[in-house]
Design an enzyme around this catalytic site. Structure first.
Site, mmCIF file in Angstrom:
data_model
loop_
_atom_site.group_PDB
_atom_site.id
_atom_site.type_symbol
_atom_site.label_atom_id
_atom_site.label_comp_id
_atom_site.label_asym_id
_atom_site.label_seq_id
_atom_site.Cartn_x
_atom_site.Cartn_y
_atom_site.Cartn_z
ATOM 1 N N ARG A 41 1.043 -1.254 -0.010
ATOM 2 C CA ARG A 41 0.035 0.091 -0.175
ATOM 3 C C ARG A 41 0.867 1.249 0.163
ATOM 4 O O ARG A 41 0.434 2.254 -0.590
ATOM 5 C CB ARG A 41 -0.999 0.041 1.327
ATOM 6 N N ILE A 67 -7.528 6.951 -1.061
ATOM 7 C CA ILE A 67 -7.183 5.677 -1.277
ATOM 8 C C ILE A 67 -8.021 5.043 -0.281
ATOM 9 O O ILE A 67 -7.951 5.481 1.134
ATOM 10 C CB ILE A 67 -5.675 5.162 -0.987
ATOM 11 N N SER A 68 -8.877 4.161 -0.489
ATOM 12 C CA SER A 68 -9.617 3.377 0.360
ATOM 13 C C SER A 68 -9.012 2.740 1.607
ATOM 14 O O SER A 68 -8.131 2.295 1.461
ATOM 15 C CB SER A 68 -10.545 2.335 -0.378
ATOM 16 N N GLN A 69 -9.841 2.494 2.501
ATOM 17 C CA GLN A 69 -9.226 1.908 3.803
ATOM 18 C C GLN A 69 -9.093 0.365 3.465
ATOM 19 O O GLN A 69 -9.912 -0.254 3.116
ATOM 20 C CB GLN A 69 -10.559 2.051 4.730
ATOM 21 N N PRO A 70 -7.906 -0.359 4.049
ATOM 22 C CA PRO A 70 -7.688 -1.682 3.526
ATOM 23 C C PRO A 70 -8.607 -2.535 4.007
ATOM 24 O O PRO A 70 -8.864 -3.503 3.217
ATOM 25 C CB PRO A 70 -6.339 -1.730 4.455
#
Ligand code: SAH
Length: 220
Positions: A41, A67-70
């Site tokens: 990431r 960027i989206s949450q993992p």
């Protein structure tokens, strides 16, 4: 680019993320976990946020996007049940993190981004990582992939008021689509299966995404 010392720290942070934020919260698909291990990431996060690359939250990537949450990336991927020989359409390339995860789990990914600058930067990162099974398009994803084509897996990574009609049409019979559906502030993450031409929803959880802006999405 990340130097050698940083790489060790990131590896540790990545493993911690996998255990604490993914496995402990119900991400069990070994293929999804492998992809989340393999895609770093930190490659997608800009300088200022590098030290937070494995925090379980969205991070700004510029131009008002994130960027989206993992956990959400892993959850949406698990819900999509990708097939190694299949294809997937993604709306909202953003920085390309989710694209890279999808590309690891199926044969070909088609991804659409409205902002040319973000698509270019995603293409550069994925190129550097040697990920070549992705087709990029810059434009309004709410209108669907520009050529007439059907997909058996579709992921929308920006909020939509409802599934855009052209996207519903591009989903194959028995295909799966995962999308955050609702208002511009909060949405429900929903998985749809196409049965006899109609989308059958199953609720996954609540979520918060940036808006899909376009003809069949939200106004700017
Ligand atoms: N998939 C990303 C998150 C993307 S954020 C990740 O891996 O983290 C949502 C993205 O959707 C933003 O980059 C935004 O510019 C894009 N977007 C918004 N409206 C769109 C549209 N109509 N078509 C394609 N992309 C759109």
């Amino acid at each position: 680019m990340v130097d050698y010392d940083q790489a060790g720290r990131f590896e540790y942070a990545r493993e911690t993320m996998i255990r604490q934020h993914l496995e402990a919260r119900g991400i069990t698909d070994p293929e999804v976990l492998e992809a989340m291990r393999a895609i770093r990431r930190e490659e997608f996060v800009t300088g200022k946020y590098l030290s937070e690359a494995y925090a379980d939250r969205p991070l700004p990537i510029g131009l008002g996007q994130t960027i989206s949450q993992p956990y959400i990336v892993a959850l949406m991927t698990q819900e999509l049940r990708l097939k190694p020989d299949g294809e997937a359409l993604e709306l909202g390339t953003g920085c390309g993190y989710q694209t890279a995860i999808l590309a690891r789990l199926c044969r070909r990914v088609y991804t659409i981004e409205r902002l040319g600058q973000l698509s270019e930067s995603a293409q550069a990162i994925l190129g550097r990582l040697g990920i070549e099974n992705v087709e990029y398009f810059v434009g309004d994803g709410s209108k669907g992939w520009p050529e007439k084509k059907e997909f058996d897996r579709i992921m929308i990574t920006a909020a939509v008021p409802q599934v855009p009609q052209p996207i519903a049409e591009q989903l194959k019979e028995d295909g799966l689509l995962v999308a955050p559906v609702g208002g511009d502030f909060a949405q429900d993450l929903i998985r749809y299966r196409k049965c006899e031409g109609r989308l059958q929803p199953s609720m996954i959880c609540g979520c918060r995404f940036v808006k899909l802006i376009g003809e069949h999405g939200f106004d700017e």
